[in-house]
Every structure is written in structure tokens, then in C-alpha cells.
Design a protein around this motif. Structure first.
Motif, PDB file in Angstrom:
ATOM      1  N   GLY A   1       1.224  -0.931  -0.235  1.00  0.00           N
ATOM      2  CA  GLY A   1       0.268   0.047   0.232  1.00  0.00           C
ATOM      3  C   GLY A   1       1.200   1.180   0.317  1.00  0.00           C
ATOM      4  N   ARG A   2       0.538   1.987   1.232  1.00  0.00           N
ATOM      5  CA  ARG A   2       1.368   3.495   0.971  1.00  0.00           C
ATOM      6  C   ARG A   2       3.003   3.142   2.418  1.00  0.00           C
ATOM      7  NH1 ARG A   2      -1.215   7.590   3.494  1.00  0.00           N
ATOM      8  NH2 ARG A   2       0.077   9.143   2.724  1.00  0.00           N
ATOM      9  N   ARG A   3       2.382   2.057   2.479  1.00  0.00           N
ATOM     10  CA  ARG A   3       3.303   1.573   4.090  1.00  0.00           C
ATOM     11  C   ARG A   3       4.666   1.038   3.420  1.00  0.00           C
ATOM     12  NH1 ARG A   3       4.656  -1.818   8.352  1.00  0.00           N
ATOM     13  NH2 ARG A   3       4.743  -0.934  10.049  1.00  0.00           N
ATOM     14  N   LEU A   4       6.058   1.705   4.184  1.00  0.00           N
ATOM     15  CA  LEU A   4       7.313   1.189   3.586  1.00  0.00           C
ATOM     16  C   LEU A   4       7.510  -0.478   4.070  1.00  0.00           C
ATOM     17  CD1 LEU A   4      10.068   2.172   2.173  1.00  0.00           C
ATOM     18  CD2 LEU A   4      10.179   3.093   3.897  1.00  0.00           C
ATOM     19  N   VAL A   5       8.310  -1.105   4.102  1.00  0.00           N
ATOM     20  CA  VAL A   5       8.186  -2.360   4.534  1.00  0.00           C
ATOM     21  C   VAL A   5       9.476  -2.862   3.412  1.00  0.00           C
ATOM     22  CG1 VAL A   5       5.763  -3.230   4.357  1.00  0.00           C
ATOM     23  CG2 VAL A   5       7.307  -3.635   2.415  1.00  0.00           C
ATOM     24  N   GLY A   6      10.267  -2.352   3.333  1.00  0.00           N
ATOM     25  CA  GLY A   6      11.700  -3.074   3.519  1.00  0.00           C
ATOM     26  C   GLY A   6      12.173  -2.228   2.000  1.00  0.00           C
ATOM     27  N   ILE A   7      13.631  -2.150   1.308  1.00  0.00           N
ATOM     28  CA  ILE A   7      14.002  -1.520  -0.265  1.00  0.00           C
ATOM     29  C   ILE A   7      15.023  -2.271  -0.104  1.00  0.00           C
ATOM     30  CG2 ILE A   7      16.263  -0.610   1.067  1.00  0.00           C
ATOM     31  CD1 ILE A   7      16.003   1.946   0.146  1.00  0.00           C
ATOM     32  N   ILE A   8      15.271  -2.725  -1.781  1.00  0.00           N
ATOM     33  CA  ILE A   8      15.472  -3.296  -2.500  1.00  0.00           C
ATOM     34  C   ILE A   8      16.753  -2.145  -3.624  1.00  0.00           C
ATOM     35  CG2 ILE A   8      14.633  -3.876  -4.568  1.00  0.00           C
ATOM     36  CD1 ILE A   8      15.261  -6.669  -4.566  1.00  0.00           C
ATOM     37  N   THR A   9      18.313  -2.925  -3.034  1.00  0.00           N
ATOM     38  CA  THR A   9      19.401  -1.590  -3.549  1.00  0.00           C
ATOM     39  C   THR A   9      20.266  -2.406  -4.810  1.00  0.00           C
ATOM     40  OG1 THR A   9      21.189  -2.688  -2.293  1.00  0.00           O
ATOM     41  CG2 THR A   9      20.048  -0.505  -1.531  1.00  0.00           C
ATOM     42  N   GLU A  10      21.260  -1.933  -5.543  1.00  0.00           N
ATOM     43  CA  GLU A  10      21.823  -2.645  -6.462  1.00  0.00           C
ATOM     44  C   GLU A  10      22.402  -3.304  -5.956  1.00  0.00           C
ATOM     45  OE1 GLU A  10      23.270   1.169  -9.592  1.00  0.00           O
ATOM     46  OE2 GLU A  10      23.954   1.823  -7.836  1.00  0.00           O
ATOM     47  N   ALA A  11      22.879  -3.101  -4.488  1.00  0.00           N
ATOM     48  CA  ALA A  11      23.997  -3.904  -3.834  1.00  0.00           C
ATOM     49  C   ALA A  11      23.232  -5.517  -3.840  1.00  0.00           C
ATOM     50  CB  ALA A  11      24.146  -3.171  -2.966  1.00  0.00           C
ATOM     51  N   ASP A  12      22.346  -5.244  -2.950  1.00  0.00           N
ATOM     52  CA  ASP A  12      21.145  -6.730  -2.938  1.00  0.00           C
ATOM     53  C   ASP A  12      21.536  -7.724  -3.974  1.00  0.00           C
ATOM     54  OD1 ASP A  12      20.445  -5.792  -0.624  1.00  0.00           O
ATOM     55  OD2 ASP A  12      18.277  -4.618  -1.236  1.00  0.00           O
ATOM     56  N   PHE A  13      21.291  -7.208  -5.320  1.00  0.00           N
ATOM     57  CA  PHE A  13      21.411  -7.449  -6.817  1.00  0.00           C
ATOM     58  C   PHE A  13      22.781  -8.033  -6.996  1.00  0.00           C
ATOM     59  CE2 PHE A  13      17.072  -5.432  -7.189  1.00  0.00           C
ATOM     60  CZ  PHE A  13      16.706  -6.610  -8.550  1.00  0.00           C
ATOM     61  N   LEU A  14      23.873  -7.483  -6.651  1.00  0.00           N
ATOM     62  CA  LEU A  14      25.185  -7.745  -6.652  1.00  0.00           C
ATOM     63  C   LEU A  14      25.797  -9.182  -5.151  1.00  0.00           C
ATOM     64  CD1 LEU A  14      27.273  -4.363  -7.112  1.00  0.00           C
ATOM     65  CD2 LEU A  14      27.215  -6.870  -8.425  1.00  0.00           C
ATOM     66  N   ARG A  15      24.889  -8.906  -4.447  1.00  0.00           N
ATOM     67  CA  ARG A  15      25.241 -10.056  -3.432  1.00  0.00           C
ATOM     68  C   ARG A  15      24.789 -11.214  -4.207  1.00  0.00           C
ATOM     69  NH1 ARG A  15      25.009  -6.386   0.503  1.00  0.00           N
ATOM     70  NH2 ARG A  15      22.849  -5.920   0.514  1.00  0.00           N
ATOM     71  N   LEU A  16      23.513 -11.136  -4.750  1.00  0.00           N
ATOM     72  CA  LEU A  16      22.438 -12.755  -5.216  1.00  0.00           C
ATOM     73  C   LEU A  16      23.210 -13.257  -6.520  1.00  0.00           C
ATOM     74  CD1 LEU A  16      20.479 -13.995  -6.212  1.00  0.00           C
ATOM     75  CD2 LEU A  16      18.954 -12.515  -7.125  1.00  0.00           C
ATOM     76  N   THR A  17      23.757 -12.177  -7.131  1.00  0.00           N
ATOM     77  CA  THR A  17      24.511 -12.683  -8.357  1.00  0.00           C
ATOM     78  C   THR A  17      26.333 -14.119  -7.547  1.00  0.00           C
ATOM     79  OG1 THR A  17      24.673 -10.066  -9.522  1.00  0.00           O
ATOM     80  CG2 THR A  17      25.962 -11.359 -10.491  1.00  0.00           C
ATOM     81  N   ILE A  18      26.830 -12.812  -6.767  1.00  0.00           N
ATOM     82  CA  ILE A  18      27.514 -13.540  -6.348  1.00  0.00           C
ATOM     83  C   ILE A  18      27.438 -15.105  -5.797  1.00  0.00           C
ATOM     84  CG2 ILE A  18      28.919 -13.927  -4.351  1.00  0.00           C
ATOM     85  CD1 ILE A  18      29.521 -10.445  -4.336  1.00  0.00           C
ATOM     86  N   SER A  19      26.292 -14.522  -5.339  1.00  0.00           N
ATOM     87  CA  SER A  19      26.101 -16.182  -4.336  1.00  0.00           C
ATOM     88  C   SER A  19      25.446 -16.981  -5.710  1.00  0.00           C
ATOM     89  CB  SER A  19      24.308 -16.163  -3.543  1.00  0.00           C
ATOM     90  OG  SER A  19      24.690 -14.909  -2.253  1.00  0.00           O
ATOM     91  N   LEU A  20      25.350 -16.459  -6.516  1.00  0.00           N
ATOM     92  CA  LEU A  20      24.379 -17.647  -7.492  1.00  0.00           C
ATOM     93  C   LEU A  20      26.078 -17.961  -8.411  1.00  0.00           C
ATOM     94  CD1 LEU A  20      21.846 -15.866  -9.596  1.00  0.00           C
ATOM     95  CD2 LEU A  20      21.370 -18.005  -7.762  1.00  0.00           C
ATOM     96  N   MET A  21      26.817 -17.030  -8.540  1.00  0.00           N
ATOM     97  CA  MET A  21      28.791 -17.526  -9.537  1.00  0.00           C
ATOM     98  C   MET A  21      28.893 -18.824  -8.234  1.00  0.00           C
ATOM     99  SD  MET A  21      29.820 -14.262 -11.397  1.00  0.00           S
ATOM    100  CE  MET A  21      29.573 -12.906  -9.630  1.00  0.00           C
ATOM    101  N   ASP A  22      28.679 -18.553  -7.181  1.00  0.00           N
ATOM    102  CA  ASP A  22      29.459 -19.233  -6.453  1.00  0.00           C
ATOM    103  C   ASP A  22      28.942 -20.666  -6.662  1.00  0.00           C
ATOM    104  OD1 ASP A  22      31.268 -17.606  -4.770  1.00  0.00           O
ATOM    105  OD2 ASP A  22      30.063 -17.684  -3.269  1.00  0.00           O
ATOM    106  N   ALA A  23      27.238 -21.178  -6.329  1.00  0.00           N
ATOM    107  CA  ALA A  23      26.352 -22.026  -6.134  1.00  0.00           C
ATOM    108  C   ALA A  23      27.121 -23.015  -7.483  1.00  0.00           C
ATOM    109  CB  ALA A  23      25.314 -21.835  -6.617  1.00  0.00           C
ATOM    110  N   LEU A  24      26.712 -21.917  -8.621  1.00  0.00           N
ATOM    111  CA  LEU A  24      27.313 -22.493 -10.635  1.00  0.00           C
ATOM    112  C   LEU A  24      29.152 -23.161 -10.323  1.00  0.00           C
ATOM    113  CD1 LEU A  24      26.145 -20.148 -12.834  1.00  0.00           C
ATOM    114  CD2 LEU A  24      25.029 -22.361 -12.509  1.00  0.00           C
ATOM    115  N   GLU A  25      29.431 -22.503  -9.806  1.00  0.00           N
ATOM    116  CA  GLU A  25      31.110 -22.655  -9.476  1.00  0.00           C
ATOM    117  C   GLU A  25      31.507 -24.377  -8.611  1.00  0.00           C
ATOM    118  OE1 GLU A  25      34.835 -20.887  -7.360  1.00  0.00           O
ATOM    119  OE2 GLU A  25      33.890 -20.097  -9.062  1.00  0.00           O
TER     120      GLU A  25
END
Length: 145
Positions: A116-140
Motif C-alpha cells: 500500500g503506502r507503508r514502507l516495508v523494505g528497500i531493494i538496492t543494486e548491492a542486493d542484486f550484486l550479493r545475489l549474483t555472487i551467490s549464484l556464481m558461487d553455486a554454479l562454480e
């Protein structure tokens, strides 16, 4: 499918529109964040202040103003005068791919997450970079095993 709710940060630093630029600068330095959502008394999202916004209103270092004078100037500027109110937002059910596409296309550093109008979180470029690193580690690990 992964959603914004799976990746967003929920431990937030927020400010009120009546808080000063000085307060925002202190929070960003202390918490090492570049985006601070602005909320009203009920945690409804009303705007965003970014590190880039602060740089735009800061007096140039070339002007020979000492840091304490800059702090005094910043203390007199309410966030309501400089915060962004036309900020794109997402909800927790937004697909991660869609949120990433929005960040990339518009060159945003973050997206506030609202229910709705209530702030419940934030998603940043850094969150996506952390996810990318985790995915690369899993693939490796998968290819090594």
C-alpha cells in the motif's frame, strides 16, 4: 520465481521530512548507506534522499567552507526541501527480474518496497550484486562437483 520480498532489506534507516540534511548525512555515514527513505509518522513512504541528492546541494569543497560551517548549513535544510517524491517503488510480490530491469533501465540505485503506502523494505543494486555472487558461487560448486 523469486520476488522482491525474497531479497529486500527490511532493517531500514528512515527519516522524517522535517529532519535535516545534517541528520541524513550523519545516518548515511554511520550506517554506510546511500539511500534513506523518508516516511511520515505511520511509516508511510513519502520520499527518498540519496547520497547524490546531498552532493547536489552541498557547498563546493572549493569554497573554503570549513566542515563545521557546512554542518551548520546542512542543519538548517529540512529534507522536505530536497527529497525526491517522484520515486519509483515496488511491492514485495514484484518479480526480481522486473525490479532489476527497472533499476537498470532508469539507472536507479534503489527501489523502496511498499505494501500500500507503508514502507516495508528497500531493494538496492548491492542486493542484486550479493545475489549474483551467490549464484556464481553455486554454479562454480556445481561445476566442480
Amino acid at each position: 520465481m523469486l520476488t522482491v520480498g525474497d531479497l529486500m532489506t527490511t532493517q531500514l534507516f528512515t527519516l522524517l521530512s522535517s529532519d535535516s540534511l545534517y541528520t541524513a548525512r550523519q545516518i548515511m555515514e554511520m550506517a554506510r548507506v546511500r539511500h534513506v527513505p523518508i516516511v511520515d509518522g505511520e511509516d508511510n513512504f513519502i520520499g527518498l534522499i540519496t547520497h547524490r541528492d546531498m552532493l547536489a546541494v552541498a557547498v563546493s569543497e572549493l569554497s573554503d567552507i570549513d566542515p563545521s560551517t557546512q554542518d551548520e548549513l546542512d542543519a538548517g535544510i529540512p529534507l522536505s526541501e530536497i527529497m525526491r517524491t517522484d520515486t519509483a517503488t515496488v511491492n514485495p510480490e514484484t518479480l526480481l527480474r522486473d525490479a532489476a530491469q527497472t533499476l537498470l533501465e532508469h539507472k536507479y540505485g534503489c527501489l523502496p518496497v511498499l505494501k500500500g503506502r507503508r514502507l516495508v523494505g528497500i531493494i538496492t543494486e548491492a542486493d542484486f550484486l550479493r545475489l549474483t555472487i551467490s549464484l556464481m558461487d553455486a554454479l562454480e560448486e556445481r561445476s566442480a562437483g
